[in-house]
Scaffold this motif. Structure first.
Motif, PDB file in Angstrom:
ATOM      1  N   HIS A   1      93.555  36.622  95.468  1.00 24.36           N
ATOM      2  CA  HIS A   1      93.742  36.446  96.919  1.00 24.36           C
ATOM      3  C   HIS A   1      93.917  34.955  97.195  1.00 24.36           C
ATOM      4  O   HIS A   1      93.082  34.144  96.812  1.00 24.36           O
ATOM      5  CB  HIS A   1      92.523  36.979  97.668  1.00 24.36           C
ATOM      6  CG  HIS A   1      92.580  36.731  99.135  1.00 24.36           C
ATOM      7  ND1 HIS A   1      93.420  37.413  99.969  1.00 24.36           N
ATOM      8  CD2 HIS A   1      91.924  35.842  99.913  1.00 24.36           C
ATOM      9  CE1 HIS A   1      93.264  36.962 101.195  1.00 24.36           C
ATOM     10  NE2 HIS A   1      92.358  36.002 101.178  1.00 24.36           N
ATOM     11  N   PHE A   2      95.044  34.595  97.855  1.00 26.60           N
ATOM     12  CA  PHE A   2      95.341  33.215  98.218  1.00 26.60           C
ATOM     13  C   PHE A   2      95.234  33.070  99.726  1.00 26.60           C
ATOM     14  O   PHE A   2      95.599  33.979 100.464  1.00 26.60           O
ATOM     15  CB  PHE A   2      96.787  32.843  97.836  1.00 26.60           C
ATOM     16  CG  PHE A   2      97.062  32.920  96.370  1.00 26.60           C
ATOM     17  CD1 PHE A   2      96.870  31.806  95.573  1.00 26.60           C
ATOM     18  CD2 PHE A   2      97.518  34.083  95.785  1.00 26.60           C
ATOM     19  CE1 PHE A   2      97.138  31.864  94.211  1.00 26.60           C
ATOM     20  CE2 PHE A   2      97.786  34.154  94.433  1.00 26.60           C
ATOM     21  CZ  PHE A   2      97.594  33.036  93.645  1.00 26.60           C
ATOM     22  N   ALA A   3      94.760  31.921 100.191  1.00 25.98           N
ATOM     23  CA  ALA A   3      94.706  31.656 101.635  1.00 25.98           C
ATOM     24  C   ALA A   3      94.999  30.183 101.895  1.00 25.98           C
ATOM     25  O   ALA A   3      94.581  29.314 101.131  1.00 25.98           O
ATOM     26  CB  ALA A   3      93.338  32.013 102.194  1.00 25.98           C
ATOM     27  N   LEU A   4      95.749  29.917 102.960  1.00 25.33           N
ATOM     28  CA  LEU A   4      96.010  28.557 103.427  1.00 25.33           C
ATOM     29  C   LEU A   4      95.491  28.440 104.844  1.00 25.33           C
ATOM     30  O   LEU A   4      95.780  29.289 105.688  1.00 25.33           O
ATOM     31  CB  LEU A   4      97.515  28.247 103.437  1.00 25.33           C
ATOM     32  CG  LEU A   4      98.159  27.902 102.113  1.00 25.33           C
ATOM     33  CD1 LEU A   4      99.664  27.711 102.305  1.00 25.33           C
ATOM     34  CD2 LEU A   4      97.557  26.664 101.499  1.00 25.33           C
TER      35      LEU A   4
ATOM     36  N   THR B   1      92.864  28.152  99.137  1.00 25.31           N
ATOM     37  CA  THR B   1      91.813  28.745  98.324  1.00 25.31           C
ATOM     38  C   THR B   1      92.376  29.855  97.449  1.00 25.31           C
ATOM     39  O   THR B   1      93.358  30.508  97.808  1.00 25.31           O
ATOM     40  CB  THR B   1      90.665  29.312  99.180  1.00 25.31           C
ATOM     41  OG1 THR B   1      91.192  30.288 100.072  1.00 25.31           O
ATOM     42  CG2 THR B   1      89.966  28.224  99.969  1.00 25.31           C
ATOM     43  N   LEU B   2      91.746  30.063  96.311  1.00 29.40           N
ATOM     44  CA  LEU B   2      92.097  31.125  95.381  1.00 29.40           C
ATOM     45  C   LEU B   2      90.814  31.887  95.076  1.00 29.40           C
ATOM     46  O   LEU B   2      89.819  31.287  94.662  1.00 29.40           O
ATOM     47  CB  LEU B   2      92.670  30.534  94.089  1.00 29.40           C
ATOM     48  CG  LEU B   2      92.781  31.458  92.881  1.00 29.40           C
ATOM     49  CD1 LEU B   2      93.849  32.518  93.118  1.00 29.40           C
ATOM     50  CD2 LEU B   2      93.084  30.658  91.641  1.00 29.40           C
ATOM     51  N   GLU B   3      90.824  33.194  95.313  1.00 31.75           N
ATOM     52  CA  GLU B   3      89.643  34.027  95.064  1.00 31.75           C
ATOM     53  C   GLU B   3      90.015  35.215  94.188  1.00 31.75           C
ATOM     54  O   GLU B   3      91.063  35.817  94.362  1.00 31.75           O
ATOM     55  CB  GLU B   3      89.054  34.536  96.382  1.00 31.75           C
ATOM     56  CG  GLU B   3      88.542  33.434  97.272  1.00 31.75           C
ATOM     57  CD  GLU B   3      87.972  33.953  98.576  1.00 31.75           C
ATOM     58  OE1 GLU B   3      88.206  35.142  98.912  1.00 31.75           O
ATOM     59  OE2 GLU B   3      87.297  33.182  99.266  1.00 31.75           O
ATOM     60  N   ARG B   4      89.138  35.545  93.256  1.00 31.60           N
ATOM     61  CA  ARG B   4      89.305  36.722  92.416  1.00 31.60           C
ATOM     62  C   ARG B   4      87.957  37.147  91.894  1.00 31.60           C
ATOM     63  O   ARG B   4      87.374  36.434  91.089  1.00 31.60           O
ATOM     64  CB  ARG B   4      90.233  36.444  91.243  1.00 31.60           C
ATOM     65  CG  ARG B   4      90.467  37.730  90.444  1.00 31.60           C
ATOM     66  CD  ARG B   4      91.458  37.504  89.336  1.00 31.60           C
ATOM     67  NE  ARG B   4      91.881  38.760  88.826  1.00 31.60           N
ATOM     68  CZ  ARG B   4      91.216  39.459  87.900  1.00 31.60           C
ATOM     69  NH1 ARG B   4      90.113  39.014  87.386  1.00 31.60           N
ATOM     70  NH2 ARG B   4      91.682  40.608  87.488  1.00 31.60           N
TER      71      ARG B   4
ATOM     72  N   LEU C   1      87.490  30.773  93.161  1.00 35.02           N
ATOM     73  CA  LEU C   1      87.731  30.100  91.896  1.00 35.02           C
ATOM     74  C   LEU C   1      88.256  28.678  92.088  1.00 35.02           C
ATOM     75  O   LEU C   1      88.045  27.825  91.232  1.00 35.02           O
ATOM     76  CB  LEU C   1      88.754  30.880  91.064  1.00 35.02           C
ATOM     77  CG  LEU C   1      88.373  32.301  90.674  1.00 35.02           C
ATOM     78  CD1 LEU C   1      89.510  32.954  89.914  1.00 35.02           C
ATOM     79  CD2 LEU C   1      87.107  32.303  89.851  1.00 35.02           C
ATOM     80  N   LEU C   2      88.958  28.441  93.208  1.00 33.03           N
ATOM     81  CA  LEU C   2      89.616  27.159  93.397  1.00 33.03           C
ATOM     82  C   LEU C   2      89.735  26.839  94.877  1.00 33.03           C
ATOM     83  O   LEU C   2      90.042  27.715  95.679  1.00 33.03           O
ATOM     84  CB  LEU C   2      91.021  27.213  92.776  1.00 33.03           C
ATOM     85  CG  LEU C   2      91.918  26.003  92.917  1.00 33.03           C
ATOM     86  CD1 LEU C   2      91.389  24.861  92.058  1.00 33.03           C
ATOM     87  CD2 LEU C   2      93.323  26.355  92.501  1.00 33.03           C
ATOM     88  N   THR C   3      89.497  25.587  95.232  1.00 41.19           N
ATOM     89  CA  THR C   3      89.726  25.087  96.580  1.00 41.19           C
ATOM     90  C   THR C   3      90.478  23.771  96.464  1.00 41.19           C
ATOM     91  O   THR C   3      90.067  22.891  95.701  1.00 41.19           O
ATOM     92  CB  THR C   3      88.407  24.847  97.336  1.00 41.19           C
ATOM     93  OG1 THR C   3      87.679  26.067  97.395  1.00 41.19           O
ATOM     94  CG2 THR C   3      88.661  24.349  98.746  1.00 41.19           C
ATOM     95  N   ILE C   4      91.570  23.646  97.191  1.00 38.71           N
ATOM     96  CA  ILE C   4      92.349  22.404  97.215  1.00 38.71           C
ATOM     97  C   ILE C   4      92.498  21.978  98.662  1.00 38.71           C
ATOM     98  O   ILE C   4      92.881  22.781  99.518  1.00 38.71           O
ATOM     99  CB  ILE C   4      93.739  22.605  96.591  1.00 38.71           C
ATOM    100  CG1 ILE C   4      93.606  22.948  95.110  1.00 38.71           C
ATOM    101  CG2 ILE C   4      94.593  21.358  96.777  1.00 38.71           C
ATOM    102  CD1 ILE C   4      94.907  23.229  94.425  1.00 38.71           C
ATOM    103  N   THR C   5      92.205  20.718  98.941  1.00 39.60           N
ATOM    104  CA  THR C   5      92.364  20.164 100.282  1.00 39.60           C
ATOM    105  C   THR C   5      93.351  19.005 100.210  1.00 39.60           C
ATOM    106  O   THR C   5      93.232  18.147  99.330  1.00 39.60           O
ATOM    107  CB  THR C   5      91.014  19.667 100.841  1.00 39.60           C
ATOM    108  OG1 THR C   5      90.080  20.758 100.797  1.00 39.60           O
ATOM    109  CG2 THR C   5      91.153  19.187 102.273  1.00 39.60           C
TER     110      THR C   5
END
Length: 75
Positions: A28-31, A41-44, A50-54
């Protein structure tokens, strides 16, 4: 990179995995945008991040570069 994460698209999952042998998994990706910041964000699974980028963009994408991208791509 051990895995390549894709959205719920069977064609995207199968194209790399069966054709090239690249391991792919659904995620699941979200912006989100808040003020001048953009956070991805990347969730699984959907509840395990799993990942957060700002990022803070300092300029707009040039029209020539925008033409190369999908109309569904968020900038």
């Amino acid at each position: 990179m051990p895995d390549i994460y894709v959205t719920a698209n069977d064609a995207a999952l199968a194209s790399g995995r069966e054709g090239l042998g690249a391991t792919k998994k659904f995620a699941h990706f979200a912006l989100t945008r808040e003020g001048g910041l953009v956070q991805g964000t990347l969730e699984r699974p959907a509840s395990k991040r799993l990942l957060t980028i700002t990022a803070q963009p300092d300029s707009r994408l040039r029209p020539a570069a925008r033409q190369m991208c999908s109309t569904r791509t968020n900038f």
